[in-house]
Design an enzyme around this catalytic site. Sequence first.
Site, PDB file in Angstrom:
ATOM      1  N   CYS A   1       0.227  -6.424  -4.241  1.00 43.84           N
ATOM      2  CA  CYS A   1       0.153  -4.838  -3.092  1.00 43.84           C
ATOM      3  C   CYS A   1      -0.426  -5.013  -1.490  1.00 43.84           C
ATOM      4  O   CYS A   1      -0.718  -5.791  -1.671  1.00 43.84           O
ATOM      5  CB  CYS A   1      -0.988  -4.129  -4.023  1.00 43.84           C
ATOM      6  SG  CYS A   1      -1.174  -2.624  -2.786  1.00 43.84           S
TER       7      CYS A   1
ATOM      8  N   CYS B   1       2.531  12.147  -3.095  1.00 42.92           N
ATOM      9  CA  CYS B   1       2.131  10.682  -3.563  1.00 42.92           C
ATOM     10  C   CYS B   1       1.039  10.793  -2.597  1.00 42.92           C
ATOM     11  O   CYS B   1       1.596  10.650  -1.396  1.00 42.92           O
ATOM     12  CB  CYS B   1       2.968   9.788  -3.569  1.00 42.92           C
ATOM     13  SG  CYS B   1       1.654   8.212  -4.155  1.00 42.92           S
TER      14      CYS B   1
ATOM     15  N   CYS C   1      -5.828  -6.862  -4.780  1.00 45.74           N
ATOM     16  CA  CYS C   1      -4.370  -7.720  -6.171  1.00 45.74           C
ATOM     17  C   CYS C   1      -3.041  -7.505  -5.316  1.00 45.74           C
ATOM     18  O   CYS C   1      -3.094  -7.214  -3.868  1.00 45.74           O
ATOM     19  CB  CYS C   1      -3.575  -5.451  -6.458  1.00 45.74           C
ATOM     20  SG  CYS C   1      -5.275  -4.826  -7.254  1.00 45.74           S
TER      21      CYS C   1
ATOM     22  N   CYS D   1       6.318   2.362  -4.366  1.00 42.30           N
ATOM     23  CA  CYS D   1       5.001   1.901  -4.507  1.00 42.30           C
ATOM     24  C   CYS D   1       4.547   0.167  -4.074  1.00 42.30           C
ATOM     25  O   CYS D   1       5.318  -0.806  -4.447  1.00 42.30           O
ATOM     26  CB  CYS D   1       4.636   1.800  -5.559  1.00 42.30           C
ATOM     27  SG  CYS D   1       5.666   3.063  -7.402  1.00 42.30           S
TER      28      CYS D   1
ATOM     29  N   CYS E   1      -7.831  -1.076   1.327  1.00 36.59           N
ATOM     30  CA  CYS E   1      -8.512  -0.211  -0.173  1.00 36.59           C
ATOM     31  C   CYS E   1      -9.274  -2.054   0.640  1.00 36.59           C
ATOM     32  O   CYS E   1      -8.343  -2.903   0.905  1.00 36.59           O
ATOM     33  CB  CYS E   1      -6.757  -0.894  -1.010  1.00 36.59           C
ATOM     34  SG  CYS E   1      -7.293  -0.909  -2.562  1.00 36.59           S
TER      35      CYS E   1
ATOM     36  N   GLU F   1      -0.884   7.089   5.217  1.00 42.43           N
ATOM     37  CA  GLU F   1       0.377   7.706   4.625  1.00 42.43           C
ATOM     38  C   GLU F   1       0.237   8.438   3.014  1.00 42.43           C
ATOM     39  O   GLU F   1      -0.354   8.157   2.603  1.00 42.43           O
ATOM     40  CB  GLU F   1       1.320   6.908   4.164  1.00 42.43           C
ATOM     41  CG  GLU F   1       1.548   5.831   5.942  1.00 42.43           C
ATOM     42  CD  GLU F   1       2.514   4.284   5.416  1.00 42.43           C
ATOM     43  OE1 GLU F   1       3.159   4.233   6.723  1.00 42.43           O
ATOM     44  OE2 GLU F   1       2.120   3.639   4.901  1.00 42.43           O
TER      45      GLU F   1
HETATM   46  N1  SAH Z   1      -5.697   1.949  -6.289  1.00 49.84           N
HETATM   47  C1  SAH Z   1      -5.205   2.374  -6.798  1.00 49.84           C
HETATM   48  C2  SAH Z   1      -3.906   3.731  -6.484  1.00 49.84           C
HETATM   49  C3  SAH Z   1      -2.466   3.460  -6.007  1.00 49.84           C
HETATM   50  S1  SAH Z   1      -1.385   3.537  -7.493  1.00 49.84           S
HETATM   51  C4  SAH Z   1      -4.267   1.668  -8.329  1.00 49.84           C
HETATM   52  O1  SAH Z   1      -4.491  -0.075  -7.753  1.00 49.84           O
HETATM   53  O2  SAH Z   1      -4.197   2.257  -9.308  1.00 49.84           O
HETATM   54  C5  SAH Z   1      -0.452   2.573  -6.690  1.00 49.84           C
HETATM   55  C6  SAH Z   1       0.506   1.507  -8.209  1.00 49.84           C
HETATM   56  O3  SAH Z   1       1.912   0.971  -7.927  1.00 49.84           O
HETATM   57  C7  SAH Z   1      -0.492   0.847  -8.493  1.00 49.84           C
HETATM   58  O4  SAH Z   1      -0.005   0.830 -10.140  1.00 49.84           O
HETATM   59  C8  SAH Z   1       0.145  -0.320  -8.201  1.00 49.84           C
HETATM   60  O5  SAH Z   1      -0.331  -1.382  -9.028  1.00 49.84           O
HETATM   61  C9  SAH Z   1       1.152  -0.718  -7.994  1.00 49.84           C
HETATM   62  N2  SAH Z   1       1.542  -1.087  -7.280  1.00 49.84           N
HETATM   63  C10 SAH Z   1       1.083  -1.881  -5.682  1.00 49.84           C
HETATM   64  N3  SAH Z   1       1.981  -3.048  -4.891  1.00 49.84           N
HETATM   65  C11 SAH Z   1       2.861  -2.766  -6.049  1.00 49.84           C
HETATM   66  C12 SAH Z   1       4.290  -3.486  -5.578  1.00 49.84           C
HETATM   67  N4  SAH Z   1       4.383  -3.932  -4.774  1.00 49.84           N
HETATM   68  N5  SAH Z   1       5.516  -3.162  -6.202  1.00 49.84           N
HETATM   69  C13 SAH Z   1       5.564  -2.358  -7.259  1.00 49.84           C
HETATM   70  N6  SAH Z   1       4.421  -1.122  -7.925  1.00 49.84           N
HETATM   71  C14 SAH Z   1       3.361  -1.631  -6.803  1.00 49.84           C
HETATM   72 FE1  SF4 Z   2      -5.433  -1.303  -3.309  1.00 47.14          FE
HETATM   73 FE2  SF4 Z   2      -3.408  -1.941  -3.805  1.00 47.14          FE
HETATM   74 FE3  SF4 Z   2      -4.775  -3.089  -6.110  1.00 47.14          FE
HETATM   75 FE4  SF4 Z   2      -4.587  -0.151  -5.899  1.00 47.14          FE
HETATM   76  S1  SF4 Z   2      -2.567  -1.781  -6.312  1.00 47.14           S
HETATM   77  S2  SF4 Z   2      -6.096  -1.340  -6.243  1.00 47.14           S
HETATM   78  S3  SF4 Z   2      -4.613   0.232  -3.813  1.00 47.14           S
HETATM   79  S4  SF4 Z   2      -4.782  -3.121  -3.454  1.00 47.14           S
END
Ligand code: SAH
Ligand code: SF4
Length: 384
Positions: free
Chosen positions: A142, A128, A139, A365, A135, A115
């Site tokens: 996420c 974006c 996390c 995000c 991934c 996406e």
């Molecule tokens: N993998 C990279 C790039 C993804 S950026 C990273 O983790 O940095 C996407 C951003 O959104 C990251 O800061 C991630 O931690 C944040 N994010 C992920 N899940 C989220 C959620 N459910 N609500 C708000 N932010 C979230």
């Molecule tokens: Fe991967 Fe989501 Fe963690 Fe970013 S925030 S490293 S996309 S699992």
Amino acid sequence: MTASAPITQDLLTIPRKDAEGLPNLVGLTREALGAALAEAGVPERQIKMRVGQVWAWLYQKGARDFDTMTNLSKAFRADLAARFQIARPEIVTRQVSADGTRKYLLRIAGGYEVEAVYIPEEDRGTLCISSQVGCTLTCSFCHTGTQKLVRNLTAGEIVGQILVARDDLEEWGKPAGDKRLVSNLVLMGMGEPLYNTDNVRDAMKIAMDGEGISLSRRRITLSTSGVVPEIARAGAEIGCMLAISFHATTDDVRDRLVPINKKWNIEALIQACHDYPRLSNAERITFEYVMLKGVNDTDADARRLVKLIAGIPAKINLIPFNAWPSAPYERSDWDRIEAFAEIVNRAGYASPIRTPRGEDIMAACGQLKSASERVRKARRVPAT
Ligand code: SAH
Ligand code: SF4
């Protein structure tokens, strides 16, 4: 956003290219494009000129067909078409949120889906983009991290997301000086860009090239969860702005939220930030901090945060948690987020609270995944 505002979803029918067929010119660096043309018989003394011409067609004019490259001879165009293709990811669906955010579900070689999200704002338009399908990191807050299918995107598939957005926004060939629709890029979609550094670097070099898409490195932000050894390489080889998915102020909590912390802890991550090149007030690191109710959102957290990053030119982007089906967290209350922001702000750091965009289409995000999963499920149903 008003509850009654319409959400549109339209299926676009861009003909499918055979991505596994001829080599794709999109995504090749200038050097690689030169080598490809040399192999196709272009004489050495013409390579530079030919690379320049093809490059301008691909990245200035958005050509999707060799036939449109009218300053090349017919014979040369036919030769190119016989050997190469100009392929982009295919748009499966495009959803437009009530707030103008556009989410593209894109299909790439092998039937995988990623996406990309376009976020229009007053003074900029941010695209974006994704760097991986899914991934490998997990996390716990996420949605993307719960997706099982994973593969790295090629440089062509990463650049292709920019091309697709510019196609859709009809941005090709706009006079220089016009307000750009895609003016900023963030590598904040699906995937961990620093687990795919080479392809991300090649793609960003193409995006920054002054004779093509021509985005300044200052308008490109790469977000990482903290792949410490690769951070220096991103600084040296890409030179873009850096965002860190920080999210916690003790190793104990960060281990749970961002498990890569067990490999490279807060201390190692902070050191990598201090070492990032060209840091100044004009070029700050963004620390992203997702606000999770009762997990990482106390005043003590805010105070620890500003202590940890002391000495790093930084801003702190507070992201209210975006929920997804059966997520194990809740968003912090609004006054808690504001109190947290206030402490950070008083310590001298800008602390914008990121307004969730495109929530109605699950484009915010951390919400990316569900659409592809739904579509995949639907496709799995055998035709009768
Ligand atoms: N993998 C990279 C790039 C993804 S950026 C990273 O983790 O940095 C996407 C951003 O959104 C990251 O800061 C991630 O931690 C944040 N994010 C992920 N899940 C989220 C959620 N459910 N609500 C708000 N932010 C979230
Ligand atoms: Fe991967 Fe989501 Fe963690 Fe970013 S925030 S490293 S996309 S699992």
